[in-house]
Design an enzyme around this catalytic site. Structure first.
Site, PDB file in Angstrom:
ATOM      1  N   ASP A 209       0.856  -1.195   0.000  1.00  0.00           N
ATOM      2  CA  ASP A 209       0.000   0.000   0.000  1.00  0.00           C
ATOM      3  C   ASP A 209       0.889   1.241   0.000  1.00  0.00           C
ATOM      4  O   ASP A 209       2.095   1.136   0.198  1.00  0.00           O
ATOM      5  CB  ASP A 209      -0.878   0.015   1.264  1.00  0.00           C
ATOM      6  CG  ASP A 209      -0.024  -0.078   2.515  1.00  0.00           C
ATOM      7  OD1 ASP A 209       0.224  -1.200   2.974  1.00  0.00           O
ATOM      8  OD2 ASP A 209       0.465   0.962   2.995  1.00  0.00           O
ATOM      9  N   ASP A 211       0.663   3.678   2.238  1.00  0.00           N
ATOM     10  CA  ASP A 211       0.479   4.323   3.524  1.00  0.00           C
ATOM     11  C   ASP A 211      -0.518   5.486   3.342  1.00  0.00           C
ATOM     12  O   ASP A 211      -1.303   5.457   2.406  1.00  0.00           O
ATOM     13  CB  ASP A 211       1.815   4.766   4.143  1.00  0.00           C
ATOM     14  CG  ASP A 211       1.703   4.881   5.658  1.00  0.00           C
ATOM     15  OD1 ASP A 211       1.089   3.988   6.278  1.00  0.00           O
ATOM     16  OD2 ASP A 211       2.188   5.862   6.231  1.00  0.00           O
TER      17      ASP A 211
HETATM   18  N1  ADE Z   1       2.238  -3.075   6.834  1.00  0.00           N
HETATM   19  C1  ADE Z   1       1.779  -3.000   5.568  1.00  0.00           C
HETATM   20  N2  ADE Z   1       1.451  -1.737   5.241  1.00  0.00           N
HETATM   21  C2  ADE Z   1       1.718  -0.970   6.328  1.00  0.00           C
HETATM   22  C3  ADE Z   1       1.609   0.404   6.615  1.00  0.00           C
HETATM   23  N3  ADE Z   1       1.143   1.271   5.722  1.00  0.00           N
HETATM   24  N4  ADE Z   1       1.983   0.812   7.848  1.00  0.00           N
HETATM   25  C4  ADE Z   1       2.470  -0.065   8.756  1.00  0.00           C
HETATM   26  N5  ADE Z   1       2.576  -1.371   8.531  1.00  0.00           N
HETATM   27  C5  ADE Z   1       2.215  -1.833   7.329  1.00  0.00           C
END
Ligand code: ADE
Length: 271
Positions: A209, A211
């Site tokens: 992703d 974030d």
């Molecule tokens: N693991 C996978 N995506 C994450 C994110 N955006 N923040 C923290 N841990 C994660």
């Protein structure tokens, strides 16, 4: 040489191993996340010990995972080299989901974890400037480039947050401003414990992703798990190629990293 594999989100079963057995171990730090799967990897004759970090049902928070039991159990099984995988968010526009990143630095933002095997009577100040094994990192990155179709990035800083919540937008923007690359919740304390246990340790992270710094990105568990599942094949291909590529006699500074750092050598974790 015995190789450990700690599978992150999306990796719940072992690599194709032969003559497998499940080993239900107990350590001074409790039981690992799951019984260990031990077997021989293909024609290499190499023994591999697999543990899924989150257990079979992904039921524990990143704070309460049995990191010490997992690493101790691998050490007890004679593991010398640990390959790990982690699902991570991206802090860079040019690292979209399904990119593989082999980080070489960590920024630790965790707050509530046991970071050491040693108790109060044994003070161990180990160097940790380079938290991953540089030699194993090279092997992993070469493996990822040669064995997968994924985009592969060599090096980068993994900021490890406590969780279990994802970050706020302010936090995410701050991490980006620092120039950090990926964000996750599980490389600490695992990397520290592997160093204490004198095992070479490196990880292949799979981006799931963007974030929350990116416009319209919210990060949901569904998104993370869906992309973690998409990353599964590339991560397994990477780890398999790395196991094949590791020179049989590989030794590095990680294997003697307690030397000179411990005041009571008898307390060192047994070989
Ligand atoms: N693991 C996978 N995506 C994450 C994110 N955006 N923040 C923290 N841990 C994660």
């Amino acid at each position: 040489m015995t190789i450990g594999f700690i599978g992150g989100s999306g990796i719940y079963d072992a690599l194709p191993l032969e003559d497998t057995r499940n080993v239900d171990v107990e350590t001074p730090f409790g039981k690992p996340s799951a019984p260990l799967t031990v077997g021989e990897f293909g024609d290499t004759g190499r023994e591999v010990v697999f543990v899924p970090r989150h257990g079979p049902d992904h039921a524990r928070s990143p704070t309460t995972l049995p990191y010490r039991a997992n690493v101790f159990a691998l050490k007890q099984m004679g593991v010398t080299h640990v390959l790990a995988s982690n699902a991570v968010g991206s802090l860079r526009e040019d690292l979209p989901p399904q990119t593989l990143v082999i980080p070489d630095q960590i920024y630790d933002r965790t707050k509530h974890r046991d970071l050491t095997f040693f108790d109060e009577d044994v003070v161990v100040h180990q160097p940790f400037a380079d938290p991953y094994c540089a030699e194993l990192n090279e092997v992993l990155a070469d493996a990822a480039e040669s064995a997968t179709d994924a985009d592969v990035v060599r090096g980068g800083t993994y900021v490890c947050i406590e969780g279990p919540q994802y970050s706020t937008r302010a936090e995410s923007e701050f991490y980006r401003e620092q120039g950090w690359d990926v964000i996750g919740m599980t490389t600490i304390p695992e990397a520290k414990l592997a160093r204490e246990a004198e095992m070479a340790y490196a990880t292949v992270t799979g981006v799931t992703d963007y974030d929350v710094w990116k416009a319209d990105s919210e990060v949901t568990l569904d998104e993370v798990l869906a992309n973690a599942a998409e990353n599964e094949t590339a991560i397994k291909e990477t780890v398999e190629a790395a196991i094949r590529a590791l020179p049989e006699d590989h030794e590095c500074a990680c294997h003697t990293s307690l030397a000179g750092t411990i005041n009571t050598p008898d307390e060192a974790i047994p070989d």
